[in-house]
Motif scaffolding. Structure first.
Motif, PDB file in Angstrom:
ATOM      1  N   THR A 333       0.831  -1.208   0.000  1.00 36.72           N
ATOM      2  CA  THR A 333       0.000   0.000   0.000  1.00 36.72           C
ATOM      3  C   THR A 333       0.862   1.253   0.000  1.00 36.72           C
ATOM      4  OG1 THR A 333      -1.726  -1.189   1.223  1.00 36.72           O
ATOM      5  CG2 THR A 333      -1.818   1.219   1.240  1.00 36.72           C
ATOM      6  N   GLN A 334       1.928   1.235   0.809  1.00 41.32           N
ATOM      7  CA  GLN A 334       2.818   2.390   0.862  1.00 41.32           C
ATOM      8  C   GLN A 334       3.505   2.622  -0.489  1.00 41.32           C
ATOM      9  OE1 GLN A 334       5.454   1.622   4.125  1.00 41.32           O
ATOM     10  NE2 GLN A 334       3.891   1.976   5.691  1.00 41.32           N
ATOM     11  N   ILE A 335       3.958   1.526  -1.102  1.00 40.55           N
ATOM     12  CA  ILE A 335       4.607   1.645  -2.415  1.00 40.55           C
ATOM     13  C   ILE A 335       3.626   2.210  -3.436  1.00 40.55           C
ATOM     14  CG2 ILE A 335       5.626   0.340  -4.325  1.00 40.55           C
ATOM     15  CD1 ILE A 335       6.799  -1.560  -2.216  1.00 40.55           C
ATOM     16  N   LEU A 336       2.367   1.702  -3.385  1.00 46.44           N
ATOM     17  CA  LEU A 336       1.355   2.186  -4.313  1.00 46.44           C
ATOM     18  C   LEU A 336       1.080   3.676  -4.099  1.00 46.44           C
ATOM     19  CD1 LEU A 336      -0.709   1.535  -6.507  1.00 46.44           C
ATOM     20  CD2 LEU A 336      -2.331   0.914  -4.709  1.00 46.44           C
ATOM     21  N   LEU A 337       1.045   4.078  -2.827  1.00 40.90           N
ATOM     22  CA  LEU A 337       0.832   5.496  -2.531  1.00 40.90           C
ATOM     23  C   LEU A 337       1.979   6.340  -3.056  1.00 40.90           C
ATOM     24  CD1 LEU A 337      -0.604   5.324   1.104  1.00 40.90           C
ATOM     25  CD2 LEU A 337      -1.819   6.016  -0.971  1.00 40.90           C
ATOM     26  N   ILE A 338       3.221   5.831  -2.923  1.00 41.17           N
ATOM     27  CA  ILE A 338       4.385   6.567  -3.440  1.00 41.17           C
ATOM     28  C   ILE A 338       4.301   6.695  -4.954  1.00 41.17           C
ATOM     29  CG2 ILE A 338       6.886   6.451  -3.743  1.00 41.17           C
ATOM     30  CD1 ILE A 338       7.016   5.126  -0.950  1.00 41.17           C
ATOM     31  N   ILE A 339       3.906   5.570  -5.609  1.00 46.30           N
ATOM     32  CA  ILE A 339       3.790   5.602  -7.082  1.00 46.30           C
ATOM     33  C   ILE A 339       2.711   6.588  -7.510  1.00 46.30           C
ATOM     34  CG2 ILE A 339       3.132   4.236  -9.098  1.00 46.30           C
ATOM     35  CD1 ILE A 339       4.439   1.822  -7.704  1.00 46.30           C
ATOM     36  N   LEU A 340       1.572   6.530  -6.810  1.00 47.04           N
ATOM     37  CA  LEU A 340       0.485   7.452  -7.142  1.00 47.04           C
ATOM     38  C   LEU A 340       0.894   8.907  -6.898  1.00 47.04           C
ATOM     39  CD1 LEU A 340      -2.601   5.525  -5.703  1.00 47.04           C
ATOM     40  CD2 LEU A 340      -2.012   5.874  -8.107  1.00 47.04           C
ATOM     41  N   ALA A 342       3.947  10.029  -7.096  1.00 46.65           N
ATOM     42  CA  ALA A 342       4.876  10.391  -8.170  1.00 46.65           C
ATOM     43  C   ALA A 342       4.122  10.720  -9.460  1.00 46.65           C
ATOM     44  CB  ALA A 342       5.862   9.244  -8.408  1.00 46.65           C
ATOM     45  N   ILE A 343       3.089   9.885  -9.736  1.00 52.77           N
ATOM     46  CA  ILE A 343       2.285  10.143 -10.941  1.00 52.77           C
ATOM     47  C   ILE A 343       1.572  11.486 -10.823  1.00 52.77           C
ATOM     48  CG2 ILE A 343       0.259   9.355 -12.232  1.00 52.77           C
ATOM     49  CD1 ILE A 343       1.119   6.483 -11.571  1.00 52.77           C
ATOM     50  N   ALA A 344       1.037  11.722  -9.619  1.00 54.45           N
ATOM     51  CA  ALA A 344       0.352  13.000  -9.393  1.00 54.45           C
ATOM     52  C   ALA A 344       1.305  14.175  -9.573  1.00 54.45           C
ATOM     53  CB  ALA A 344      -0.267  13.023  -8.002  1.00 54.45           C
ATOM     54  N   LEU A 345       2.557  14.002  -9.087  1.00 58.07           N
ATOM     55  CA  LEU A 345       3.550  15.063  -9.239  1.00 58.07           C
ATOM     56  C   LEU A 345       3.883  15.287 -10.707  1.00 58.07           C
ATOM     57  CD1 LEU A 345       5.510  17.034  -7.910  1.00 58.07           C
ATOM     58  CD2 LEU A 345       7.173  15.164  -7.738  1.00 58.07           C
ATOM     59  N   LEU A 346       4.033  14.171 -11.457  1.00 58.93           N
ATOM     60  CA  LEU A 346       4.313  14.297 -12.892  1.00 58.93           C
ATOM     61  C   LEU A 346       3.163  14.983 -13.619  1.00 58.93           C
ATOM     62  CD1 LEU A 346       5.946  10.811 -13.610  1.00 58.93           C
ATOM     63  CD2 LEU A 346       7.084  13.037 -13.591  1.00 58.93           C
ATOM     64  N   LEU A 347       1.945  14.591 -13.236  1.00 52.97           N
ATOM     65  CA  LEU A 347       0.786  15.228 -13.861  1.00 52.97           C
ATOM     66  C   LEU A 347       0.747  16.719 -13.539  1.00 52.97           C
ATOM     67  CD1 LEU A 347      -1.977  12.525 -13.210  1.00 52.97           C
ATOM     68  CD2 LEU A 347      -0.979  13.169 -15.425  1.00 52.97           C
ATOM     69  N   PHE A 348       1.089  17.023 -12.297  1.00 56.15           N
ATOM     70  CA  PHE A 348       1.105  18.429 -11.902  1.00 56.15           C
ATOM     71  C   PHE A 348       2.140  19.209 -12.713  1.00 56.15           C
ATOM     72  CE2 PHE A 348       2.650  21.818  -9.047  1.00 56.15           C
ATOM     73  CZ  PHE A 348       1.467  22.538  -8.931  1.00 56.15           C
ATOM     74  N   ILE A 349       3.332  18.603 -12.874  1.00 57.97           N
ATOM     75  CA  ILE A 349       4.387  19.254 -13.685  1.00 57.97           C
ATOM     76  C   ILE A 349       3.930  19.409 -15.123  1.00 57.97           C
ATOM     77  CG2 ILE A 349       6.720  18.952 -14.582  1.00 57.97           C
ATOM     78  CD1 ILE A 349       7.403  17.529 -11.921  1.00 57.97           C
TER      79      ILE A 349
END
Length: 546
Positions: A333-340, A342-349
Motif C-alpha cells: 500500500t505504501q509503495i502504491l501510494l508513493i507511485i500514485l 509520483a504520478i500525481a507530481l508528474l501530472l502536476f508538472i
C-alpha cells in the motif's frame, strides 16, 4: 415450539447426510466451499447435537432405571459425548467403571474401562489410563473386548510417543504400540475397523504405504456409514497420501474428514489443523488463520489438554505468517501510494508545462481570462480556508475568553474578600475575622467555579468524550451520562486532564485540589474497570475532538 425445533433437526440431519454422500464427487474448491458453509452454520449444528442428546435424557429423568438400563444409558451417552464434550463423556463412563468394578462383572468392567482409558488418554492422563488398563485381564475377555483392549493399548502408546518426541522414551512407546497392534491383528476380523486401521498402520511402518492406501480405500468403498470412523479413516488415508507426496489426494481427504467432523459436531479432531498448515504453505494465510481459530475453538470446546497442545504448536507459525502478510500488504500500500504520488507530481508538472505553453502562445485577453479564472478558483479556496481558520479562532477565543473571565472573576472575588478581611481587621472584629479565615467556603466556591468552567469548555472541545470513554469500559462499569448533563465527575476530570496531556499524578492533584493518594486511587479504580487495562490511558489520549 419443541415440535418445530425437532423438524428443524431432522431437516438439518438429512441435508448433512446428503453433503457427506456427495463429497466423493466434489472438486477440491467445492469441498472448501462446503466446509466453509458448514462452519458458518456450526452453531445450529451444535445446537441440533445438544437437542438430540436431550431427547435421549429427558424422557428418562422421571423413570427409575434398573442397573442394566443405567449401564446401557451411560454407555449411550458416552458414545454421544465421546468426540463432542470431553467432560460429559468422562462423567458417564466413569460412573460405569466405578459401578462395574463393584459388581465384579468382568466383561462390563472391561468394556467400560477401555472406553474410560480412551478418555484419559486424549486428556493426557497417560499414567491413569495405563493403571486402569492394567486392571483388565485380557485372557478372561471375549475376542471383541480383547480387540478393544489391544486397540486402546495401541492408542495410549501412540499418544505417549507423540508427547515424548525427542526423549529416550519415544522408541519405547512406539515398540509397545507395535506389540499390541500385532496381537490385535491376529484376532480381529479382516473387515473390522480396528483391523483396517491397525493393519494399515503396520503396512505404513514397514514401508508398504501403497498397500495401506489400498486397504483404506477398499474399506471406504464397502462402508457407507458417515460416522466418526469415517473421519478417522479419511484423515489417516490423507496422511498416507502425504507420504507418497500426493498432495492433491492428501488435501482432498483432509477436507472430507473435516466436513464429516463438522456435520457430526466432532470437536475432537485434527483435520482442520492440518488443513490450516496446507493453506499456510500455499500463502493463503487468511483462510489458514480462520481454520486454525476454528480448530482451537473445537479443542477448547472438547476440553482436553492434548488437542489444545497439538493446535497450539501451529498457532505461532500461522500468527507470524498472518502478521507478515499484513506487513507486506501495508508495504504494498505504501509503495502504491508513493507511485500514485509520483504520478500525481508528474501530472502536476505536465499541467504546469502546458499552462506555460499556453502562456507563451496566448498573450492576449484569453490568457488573462484563464488566469483570472484560476485566480478566482484559488481565491475561493483561500476564502474557504479563511472561513475555516476564523471558525477555529472563534472557538479558541471562546475558550480563552472563558478562562480569562474565570481568572477575572476569581481576582475580583479575591479583592472583595481581601477588602472584607481588611475591614474586619480594621474594626477589630477578630472572631469574625478568624471565622472567615478558617472558612473554606471561598475556596470551595472557587474550585466549584473552576470545575464548572473546565467541564463546560472541555465538553465543547470534546462533545462525545463521555460516550467514547464508555466504549473503553466494561459494559457493566460504564459512566452514567443520563443525569447532570454538561458536568464531569472527578474520575472523568482526571481522564480529561490525561486527554489534554497532563498525566503526572502530582500535576493532576494540584489542578483538582486533591491529594496525590486520591488521584492514584482514582486512576487505579478507573483502569480496573476498563476492557483493556494495559492500553486504556493511551486509548483515552486518542479520543478525537469531533
Amino acid at each position: 415450539m419443541a415440535k418445530r425445533f425437532s423438524l428443524f433437526i431432522v431437516s438439518l440431519m438429512i441435508a448433512l447426510n446428503l453433503i457427506s454422500a456427495e463429497t466423493d464427487t466434489m472438486t477440491i474448491p467445492q469441498l472448501y466451499k462446503t466446509l466453509d458453509s458448514l462452519l458458518i452454520h456450526q452453531p445450529e449444528i451444535m445446537a441440533a447435537k445438544e437437542a438430540h442428546i436431550r431427547e435421549i435424557v429427558n424422557p428418562l429423568k422421571t423413570m427409575q432405571l434398573t442397573a442394566d438400563q443405567e449401564y446401557e444409558l451411560n454407555m449411550r451417552l458416552y458414545e454421544e459425548y465421546l468426540a463432542f464434550r470431553f467432560d460429559s463423556a468422562y462423567y458417564y463412563i466413569q460412573k460405569n467403571v466405578e459401578k462395574q468394578r463393584l459388581t465384579g462383572d468382568v466383561n462390563r468392567f472391561a468394556a467400560s474401562a477401555v472406553r474410560f482409558a480412551h478418555i484419559l488418554s486424549v486428556s493426557g492422563l497417560f499414567d491413569k489410563a495405563q493403571a486402569l488398563l492394567n486392571e483388565i485381564e485380557p485372557g478372561k475377555l471375549n475376542d471383541e473386548l480383547r480387540i478393544a483392549y489391544y486397540n486402546q493399548r495401541v492408542e495410549l502408546n501412540l499418544y505417549r510417543s507423540e508427547m515424548a518426541q525427542y526423549s529416550p522414551y519415544f522408541t519405547e512407546y512406539l515398540d509397545s504400540a507395535r506389540y499390541y497392534r500385532e496381537l490385535l491383528i491376529e484376532i480381529a476380523p479382516k473387515t473390522s475397523f480396528e483391523y483396517i486401521t491397525n493393519q494399515g498402520a503396520y503396512y505404513s511402518e514397514h514401508g508398504n504405504v501403497d498397500k495401506a492406501i489400498q486397504l483404506y480405500n477398499d474399506y471406504l468403498k464397502s462402508n457407507t456409514v458417515f460416522d466418526r470412523r469415517y473421519s478417522i479413516i479419511t484423515s489417516t488415508l490423507a496422511y498416507f497420501y502425504s507420504l507418497k507426496n500426493n498432495e492433491q489426494q492428501h488435501e482432498r481427504l483432509l477436507l472430507m474428514s473435516a466436513i464429516n467432523d463438522t456435520k457430526l459436531s466432532i470437536t475432537e479432531n485434527r483435520a482442520l489443523c492440518d488443513l490450516s498448515e496446507i493453506l499456510l504453505k500455499r500463502k493463503d494465510v487468511k483462510h489458514a488463520y480462520t481454520y486454525l481459530l476454528q480448530a482451537s475453538a473445537d479443542a477448547q470446546a472438547y476440553g482436553t489438554r492434548l488437542r489444545t497442545v497439538q493446535t497450539a504448536r501451529l498457532t505461532p507459525l500461522i500468527t507470524k505468517a498472518y502478521d507478515m502478510e499484513r506487513t507486506q500488504a501495508e508495504l504494498r500500500t505504501q509503495i502504491l501510494l508513493i507511485i500514485l504520488s509520483a504520478i500525481a507530481l508528474l501530472l502536476f508538472i505536465l499541467i504546469l508545462f502546458t499552462l506555460y505553453l499556453i502562456y507563451k502562445r496566448h498573450r492576449d485577453n484569453k490568457k488573462i481570462s484563464e488566469m483570472n479564472k484560476e485566480l478566482s478558483r484559488h481565491n475561493q479556496e483561500i476564502q474557504l480556508m479563511n472561513s475555516q481558520m476564523k471558525e477555529s479562532n472563534r472557538i479558541k477565543d471562546e475558550y480563552i475568553g472563558r478562562f480569562l473571565q474565570l481568572s477575572s472573576t476569581l481576582i475580583y472575588r479575591g479583592e472583595e474578600r481581601g477588602k472584607m478581611l481588611n475591614r474586619l481587621a480594621r474594626e477589630r472584629k477578630l472572631e469574625d475575622l478568624y471565622t472567615e479565615l478558617k472558612s473554606q467556603r471561598f475556596l470551595n466556591e472557587s474550585i466549584h467555579m473552576f470545575h464548572q468552567n473546565f467541564d463546560t469548555a472541555f465538553l465543547k472541545i470534546f462533545p462525545n468524550f463521555i460516550e467514547e470513554v464508555n466504549r473503553l469500559m466494561q459494559p457493566d462499569k460504564q459512566f452514567d451520562i443520563s443525569t447532570d448533563a454538561g458536568r464531569l465527575t472527578t474520575e472523568l476530570r482526571i481522564l480529561a486532564l490525561i486527554r489534554l496531556g497532563i498525566d503526572e499524578n502530582q500535576n493532576i492533584a494540584d489542578i483538582l485540589r486533591s491529594s496525590l493518594t486520591t488521584i492514584y486511587t482514582y486512576r487505579s479504580k478507573i483502569k480496573a474497570r476498563a476492557q483493556s487495562k494495559d492500553s486504556f490511558e493511551d486509548d483515552i489520549r486518542k479520543i478525537a475532538t469531533y
